[in-house]
Scaffold this motif. Structure first.
Motif, PDB file in Angstrom:
ATOM      1  N   ALA A  98       0.843  -1.206   0.000  1.00 47.18           N
ATOM      2  CA  ALA A  98       0.000   0.000   0.000  1.00 47.18           C
ATOM      3  C   ALA A  98       0.876   1.254   0.000  1.00 47.18           C
ATOM      4  N   ILE A  99       1.936   1.233   0.805  1.00 46.20           N
ATOM      5  CA  ILE A  99       2.792   2.427   0.878  1.00 46.20           C
ATOM      6  C   ILE A  99       3.555   2.632  -0.424  1.00 46.20           C
ATOM      7  N   ALA A 100       4.114   1.547  -0.939  1.00 45.96           N
ATOM      8  CA  ALA A 100       4.872   1.680  -2.197  1.00 45.96           C
ATOM      9  C   ALA A 100       3.959   2.180  -3.316  1.00 45.96           C
ATOM     10  N   THR A 101       2.711   1.735  -3.296  1.00 46.51           N
ATOM     11  CA  THR A 101       1.792   2.092  -4.380  1.00 46.51           C
ATOM     12  C   THR A 101       1.236   3.502  -4.243  1.00 46.51           C
ATOM     13  N   HIS A 102       0.867   3.874  -3.010  1.00 48.36           N
ATOM     14  CA  HIS A 102       0.101   5.121  -2.861  1.00 48.36           C
ATOM     15  C   HIS A 102       0.910   6.320  -2.380  1.00 48.36           C
ATOM     16  N   MET A 103       2.072   6.094  -1.805  1.00 45.32           N
ATOM     17  CA  MET A 103       2.849   7.237  -1.321  1.00 45.32           C
ATOM     18  C   MET A 103       3.627   7.848  -2.481  1.00 45.32           C
ATOM     19  N   GLU A 104       3.418   9.146  -2.704  1.00 53.44           N
ATOM     20  CA  GLU A 104       4.153   9.808  -3.786  1.00 53.44           C
ATOM     21  C   GLU A 104       5.514  10.221  -3.248  1.00 53.44           C
ATOM     22  N   PHE A 105       6.439   9.272  -3.200  1.00 53.32           N
ATOM     23  CA  PHE A 105       7.766   9.552  -2.638  1.00 53.32           C
ATOM     24  C   PHE A 105       8.433  10.724  -3.356  1.00 53.32           C
ATOM     25  N   SER A 106       8.318  10.724  -4.685  1.00 52.08           N
ATOM     26  CA  SER A 106       9.056  11.734  -5.456  1.00 52.08           C
ATOM     27  C   SER A 106       8.554  13.151  -5.190  1.00 52.08           C
ATOM     28  N   GLU A 107       7.314  13.291  -4.742  1.00 49.09           N
ATOM     29  CA  GLU A 107       6.799  14.639  -4.437  1.00 49.09           C
ATOM     30  C   GLU A 107       7.203  15.084  -3.038  1.00 49.09           C
ATOM     31  N   ARG A 108       7.869  14.205  -2.310  1.00 46.10           N
ATOM     32  CA  ARG A 108       8.249  14.526  -0.930  1.00 46.10           C
ATOM     33  C   ARG A 108       9.751  14.454  -0.705  1.00 46.10           C
ATOM     34  N   GLY A 109      10.497  14.371  -1.802  1.00 44.82           N
ATOM     35  CA  GLY A 109      11.958  14.429  -1.676  1.00 44.82           C
ATOM     36  C   GLY A 109      12.651  13.080  -1.654  1.00 44.82           C
ATOM     37  N   PHE A 110      11.916  12.014  -1.948  1.00 42.77           N
ATOM     38  CA  PHE A 110      12.512  10.675  -1.895  1.00 42.77           C
ATOM     39  C   PHE A 110      12.342   9.960  -3.234  1.00 42.77           C
ATOM     40  N   ASP A 111      13.291   9.077  -3.520  1.00 48.23           N
ATOM     41  CA  ASP A 111      13.235   8.300  -4.758  1.00 48.23           C
ATOM     42  C   ASP A 111      13.237   6.822  -4.370  1.00 48.23           C
ATOM     43  N   LEU A 112      12.087   6.174  -4.499  1.00 43.95           N
ATOM     44  CA  LEU A 112      12.001   4.753  -4.132  1.00 43.95           C
ATOM     45  C   LEU A 112      12.705   3.940  -5.213  1.00 43.95           C
ATOM     46  N   ILE A 113      13.816   3.286  -4.814  1.00 42.82           N
ATOM     47  CA  ILE A 113      14.619   2.590  -5.843  1.00 42.82           C
ATOM     48  C   ILE A 113      14.627   1.074  -5.663  1.00 42.82           C
ATOM     49  N   GLY A 114      14.153   0.583  -4.512  1.00 37.33           N
ATOM     50  CA  GLY A 114      14.188  -0.868  -4.319  1.00 37.33           C
ATOM     51  C   GLY A 114      13.166  -1.332  -3.296  1.00 37.33           C
ATOM     52  N   VAL A 115      12.581  -2.511  -3.554  1.00 39.57           N
ATOM     53  CA  VAL A 115      11.602  -3.095  -2.626  1.00 39.57           C
ATOM     54  C   VAL A 115      12.064  -4.524  -2.324  1.00 39.57           C
ATOM     55  N   PHE A 116      12.085  -4.871  -1.032  1.00 39.23           N
ATOM     56  CA  PHE A 116      12.619  -6.167  -0.616  1.00 39.23           C
ATOM     57  C   PHE A 116      11.636  -6.918   0.269  1.00 39.23           C
ATOM     58  N   ASP A 117      11.702  -8.247   0.178  1.00 40.13           N
ATOM     59  CA  ASP A 117      10.900  -9.083   1.068  1.00 40.13           C
ATOM     60  C   ASP A 117      11.626 -10.426   1.201  1.00 40.13           C
TER      61      ASP A 117
END
Ligand code: NAI
Length: 209
Positions: A98-117
């Protein structure tokens, strides 16, 4: 704002809220707003708003109010929304997805570059254009991509071990959705804890009082 000027943490904590309100006003085409009107909309006192906004130059003009575009840009700069801090997310379960999908990281100064499980069955599934990677690849990924921030969406019992690894991998900040108390063990890390239940219990208090 003058470089290196000090803004207290309680004011900083209110800035995202100002930013959000001003963003809505800007989107609606409003050009200026008085501190009285802003206070009415935000549920703060006008004097609180004047005090807060004076911390970084004010922008309020007697008889004019605040220029929304200017104030929005300035608060955005203070919050660093134009940064692109490389960020990873660990735990691609219900919350992580949910967070990876709905949080606009790039509009808040962050660049989501990797997801791990750690769940092999999730490996290769895509979220927001990123493949879910197995946690065993964390070390190499961090060596190659130097993320600075991690978002933790794993159960509390997994958190201690993962944070230990992240610290060794030079992570500087954690957006922590687990209930593990990271700051007690790593006071030098920047940690922002999110506990939705706190917010719910605050609502409960308001209803009961
Ligand atoms: P979930 O079970 O759907 O997802 C957890 C994911 O973490 C799973 O995919 C699991 O494989 C992965 N995982 C566990 N240990 C790992 C490790 N060492 N390395 C990599 N991945 C690992 O659970 P859900 O619903 O997404 O919740 C996750 C956690 O977030 C829960 O423990 C819950 O307590 C917490 N939570 C916190 C909230 C808050 O406000 N802070 C709100 C909701 C949940």
């Amino acid at each position: 704002m003058k470089k290196n000027s000090y803004i207290s943490l309680p004011v900083i904590k209110r800035l995202p809220r100002y930013y959000r309100f001003l963003g809505i006003l800007k989107k609606n085409g409003t050009e200026k707003i008085s501190s009285n009107e802003l206070s009415r909309q935000m549920g703060l006192t006008a004097s609180q708003i004047r005090q807060d906004l004076n911390c970084f130059g004010g922008f309020g003009q007697q008889g004019y109010g605040y220029n929304i575009e200017q104030l929005y840009a300035e608060i955005g700069n203070i919050l660093g929304v134009n940064n692109k801090i490389p960020t990873i997310l660990i735990g691609a379960g219900n919350l992580g997805k949910a967070i990876a999908t709905h949080m606009e990281f790039s509009e808040r100064g962050f660049d989501l570059i990797g997801v791990f499980d750690r769940n092999e069955a999730l490996a290769g599934q895509m979220i927001k254009g990123l493949p879910i990677r197995h946690i065993s690849g964390l070390y190499n990924f961090c060596k190659d991509n130097s993320p600075a921030v991690a978002v933790l969406c794993i159960p509390e019992e997994s958190a201690k071990e993962i944070v230990e690894q992240l610290v060794k991998l030079n992570i500087k900040g954690i957006w922590n959705f687990t209930h593990y108390n990271i700051s007690a063990e790593y006071p030098f890390l920047s940690v922002e804890n999110v506990h939705l239940s706190d917010s719910l219990m605050t609502l409960s208090y308001q209803l009961n009082n």
